[in-house]
Design an enzyme around this catalytic site. Structure first.
Site, PDB file in Angstrom:
ATOM      1  N   GLU A  48       0.855  -1.192   0.000  1.00 53.34           N
ATOM      2  CA  GLU A  48       0.000   0.000   0.000  1.00 53.34           C
ATOM      3  C   GLU A  48       0.885   1.234   0.000  1.00 53.34           C
ATOM      4  O   GLU A  48       1.802   1.345   0.799  1.00 53.34           O
ATOM      5  CB  GLU A  48      -0.933  -0.020   1.213  1.00 53.34           C
ATOM      6  CG  GLU A  48      -1.724   1.254   1.452  1.00 53.34           C
ATOM      7  CD  GLU A  48      -2.547   1.736   0.258  1.00 53.34           C
ATOM      8  OE1 GLU A  48      -2.407   2.922  -0.098  1.00 53.34           O
ATOM      9  OE2 GLU A  48      -3.297   0.936  -0.334  1.00 53.34           O
ATOM     10  N   GLU A  82      -0.167   4.469   0.392  1.00 53.21           N
ATOM     11  CA  GLU A  82      -0.615   5.647   1.127  1.00 53.21           C
ATOM     12  C   GLU A  82      -1.314   5.329   2.444  1.00 53.21           C
ATOM     13  O   GLU A  82      -0.777   5.547   3.514  1.00 53.21           O
ATOM     14  CB  GLU A  82      -1.541   6.468   0.220  1.00 53.21           C
ATOM     15  CG  GLU A  82      -1.328   7.948   0.359  1.00 53.21           C
ATOM     16  CD  GLU A  82      -2.101   8.718  -0.715  1.00 53.21           C
ATOM     17  OE1 GLU A  82      -2.167   9.940  -0.584  1.00 53.21           O
ATOM     18  OE2 GLU A  82      -2.628   8.093  -1.662  1.00 53.21           O
ATOM     19  N   MET A  99      -3.836   2.493   4.745  1.00 50.21           N
ATOM     20  CA  MET A  99      -4.563   1.233   4.879  1.00 50.21           C
ATOM     21  C   MET A  99      -6.065   1.564   4.816  1.00 50.21           C
ATOM     22  O   MET A  99      -6.530   2.486   5.475  1.00 50.21           O
ATOM     23  CB  MET A  99      -4.251   0.560   6.223  1.00 50.21           C
ATOM     24  CG  MET A  99      -2.803   0.180   6.404  1.00 50.21           C
ATOM     25  SD  MET A  99      -2.133  -0.793   5.039  1.00 50.21           S
ATOM     26  CE  MET A  99      -2.863  -2.379   5.368  1.00 50.21           C
ATOM     27  N   GLY A 147      -7.463   2.321   1.944  1.00 50.99           N
ATOM     28  CA  GLY A 147      -7.627   2.962   0.636  1.00 50.99           C
ATOM     29  C   GLY A 147      -8.486   4.220   0.663  1.00 50.99           C
ATOM     30  O   GLY A 147      -8.748   4.799   1.715  1.00 50.99           O
ATOM     31  N   VAL A 202     -16.690  14.269 -11.998  1.00 50.55           N
ATOM     32  CA  VAL A 202     -17.052  13.831 -13.347  1.00 50.55           C
ATOM     33  C   VAL A 202     -16.500  12.440 -13.664  1.00 50.55           C
ATOM     34  O   VAL A 202     -16.043  12.174 -14.756  1.00 50.55           O
ATOM     35  CB  VAL A 202     -16.568  14.850 -14.405  1.00 50.55           C
ATOM     36  CG1 VAL A 202     -17.402  16.102 -14.358  1.00 50.55           C
ATOM     37  CG2 VAL A 202     -15.086  15.186 -14.213  1.00 50.55           C
ATOM     38  N   HIS A 262     -44.438  -4.696  11.600  1.00 51.99           N
ATOM     39  CA  HIS A 262     -45.170  -3.435  11.669  1.00 51.99           C
ATOM     40  C   HIS A 262     -44.940  -2.784  13.025  1.00 51.99           C
ATOM     41  O   HIS A 262     -44.942  -3.477  14.027  1.00 51.99           O
ATOM     42  CB  HIS A 262     -46.669  -3.692  11.483  1.00 51.99           C
ATOM     43  CG  HIS A 262     -47.506  -2.466  11.637  1.00 51.99           C
ATOM     44  ND1 HIS A 262     -47.627  -1.537  10.636  1.00 51.99           N
ATOM     45  CD2 HIS A 262     -48.232  -2.008  12.698  1.00 51.99           C
ATOM     46  CE1 HIS A 262     -48.416  -0.558  11.064  1.00 51.99           C
ATOM     47  NE2 HIS A 262     -48.790  -0.826  12.307  1.00 51.99           N
TER      48      HIS A 262
END
Length: 464
Positions: free
Chosen positions: A35, A37, A39, A41, A269, A443
């Protein structure tokens, strides 16, 4: 130094990669994860999780303004944006360290650094201490994606932001332009609009939330406009003139270009996969507009190289990445697996009101040649929604008229992101309308509206 050897090397520790690593370890394989940067992500640090924490703050702020309706009083209602952001970052940090703990618990070797694939079965990791050479018969690429930047609309972090800047804003927008009305754009528009920003959303397609069912899109548009948002569909931001205190946007709509001033712009975008500079092309992997081409088992055609999550085919959702991670770990361990079907993957947008869906839209179902039966139920007919003071929304179900197969379900309203799972399980179990009709819903709950939307498709609805 000799290369370290593993059974599986996972590149990227987001919700695809770290889940793949855990499952592979559970199956008795020796696993490494790389990784560069954080843990967890993007999802955990700069995406799904921190945005939900911020949206929770805006939701409570919105409810505080409605205190009187509930017989309560709340005076001098305000917010501290820095404190809202601080809470959101704290939530992300807690989960980030949780992933680190899971790696230790599952005896997964972690390498923090930048990976490249110099040859088949080889991974080279540039760490702070130098280069580590790793080898493995199987490599799972889970490098994710980043915000797509359009020429002339690039973020600068001051007046023009990506999602990352919007999560740690340098100022509170007064007049905000959001470019793109997918889940990311709409969630930020919803957050800042609720906190008082004068918000405009520009969407190039003919409607907002373009992947959703057209009826749900139309309902969302009405809802957002009622909250004071301006929505411009079939419109395109051609360029941005930037000054120290404002941005002038040139927006083409109906063949004419108009200019509007904003103090902040968020660009949402779409995404670009993080697949460059890894050495994939040299290995023989096919790349189409940044995404690695894979089959439905995430195979690339290169022996022992799998790609999961946002670096390959859509939908680009964290839960799809995790599911693929488990599937690939099981393939490597020699287990029989079922591929992930795109139409069984739910999508959720945490704006206000929430939007959630699974399966085919009505238009898609007809396009694929199905004769359909459609049921709808508005939350205004649901006792719990009225008691909650949140009766705005609807549920729409789509069935195959001949077989009774549930083809799709689409919702907008309170807590629909939690409820969609009922239909997801139904689809997974190949439910028919009859099974759903015979299911007893508790309900009073808002989930009863799910039952009624099924009944309505067969002219048996009770409460409207």
């Amino acid at each position: 130094m000799a290369a370290q050897n593993f059974d599986v090397i996972v590149i990227g520790a987001g919700p695809g990669g770290y889940v793949a690593a855990i499952r592979a370890s559970q199956l008795g394989l020796k696993v490494a994860i790389v990784e560069r940067e954080h843990m967890g992500g993007i999802c955990l640090n700069w995406g799904c999780i921190p945005t939900k924490a911020m949206l929770r703050s805006s939701e409570i702020f919105h409810l505080m303004h409605r205190a009187k309706e509930f017989g309560l009083s709340a005076d001098n209602i305000g917010y501290d944006l820095d404190a809202v952001v601080k809470r959101s970052r704290g939530v992300a940090k807690q989960l980030n360290s949780g992933v680190g703990h899971l790696m230790k618990k599952n005896k997964i070797t972690v390498f923090m650094g930048e990976a490249t694939l110099p040859a088949q079965g080889k991974v080279s990791v540039k760490t702070e201490k130098g280069t580590e050479d790793l080898t493995a018969k199987n490599i799972i690429l889970a490098t994710g994606a980043r915000a797509r930047e359009l020429p002339g609309l690039e973020a600068d972090g001051k007046r023009v932001w990506t999602y990352k800047h919007a999560l740690v804003p340098p100022h509170m927008p007064k007049k905000l332009l959001v470019i793109g009305s997918g889940a990311i754009g709409i969630e930020f528009a919803s957050f800042y609009n609720t906190l008082g920003a004068d918000t405009t959303v520009v969407e190039v397609m003919d409607r907002i939330l373009p992947v959703e069912d057209a009826e749900i899109s139309a309902f969302a548009k009405k809802s957002f406009e009622k909250q004071g948002m301006k929505i411009m569909a079939k419109a395109m931001v051609k360029k941005l003139d930037r000054k120290a205190d404002k941005v002038t946007a040139h927006i083409e709509v109906g063949g004419k270009v108009e200019t509007m001033d904003f103090d902040t712009v968020i660009s949402a975008v779409g995404i670009v996969a993080n697949t460059e500079n890894l050495g994939l092309e040299a290995l023989g992997a096919k790349i189409d507009r940044s995404f690695v081409v894979t089959d439905d088992h995430c195979r690339t055609g290169v022996e022992g190289l799998f790609v999961i999550g946002d670096a390959t085919n859509g939908p680009w959702l964290a839960h799809k990445a995790s599911h693929e991670g488990v599937m690939v770990a099981e393939i490597i361990a020699g287990k029989k697996v079922h591929p992930v079907k795109p139409e069984s993957i739910p999508g959720c947008t945490y704006c206000h009101p929430q939007v959630a869906s699974v399966g085919l839209t009505e238009a898609k179902a007809k396009e694929r040649g199905h004769e359909v039966r459609v049921g709808r139920f508005p939350f205004i007919g649901n006792g719990k929604a009225i008691a909650l003071g949140d009766p705005e929304g609807m549920i729409k179900t789509i069935f195959d008229a001949k077989t009774g197969e549930l083809l799709g379900a689409h919702m907008i309203g309170p807590e629909v992101t939690e409820m969609i799972q009922g239909y997801v399980v139904g689809k997974q179990l190949e439910t028919t309308e009859e099974d759903l009709m015979h299911t007893v819903f508790p309900h009073p709950t808002i989930s009863e509206a799910m039952h009624e939307a099924v009944l309505d498709a067969y002219d048996r609805v009770i409460h409207i």
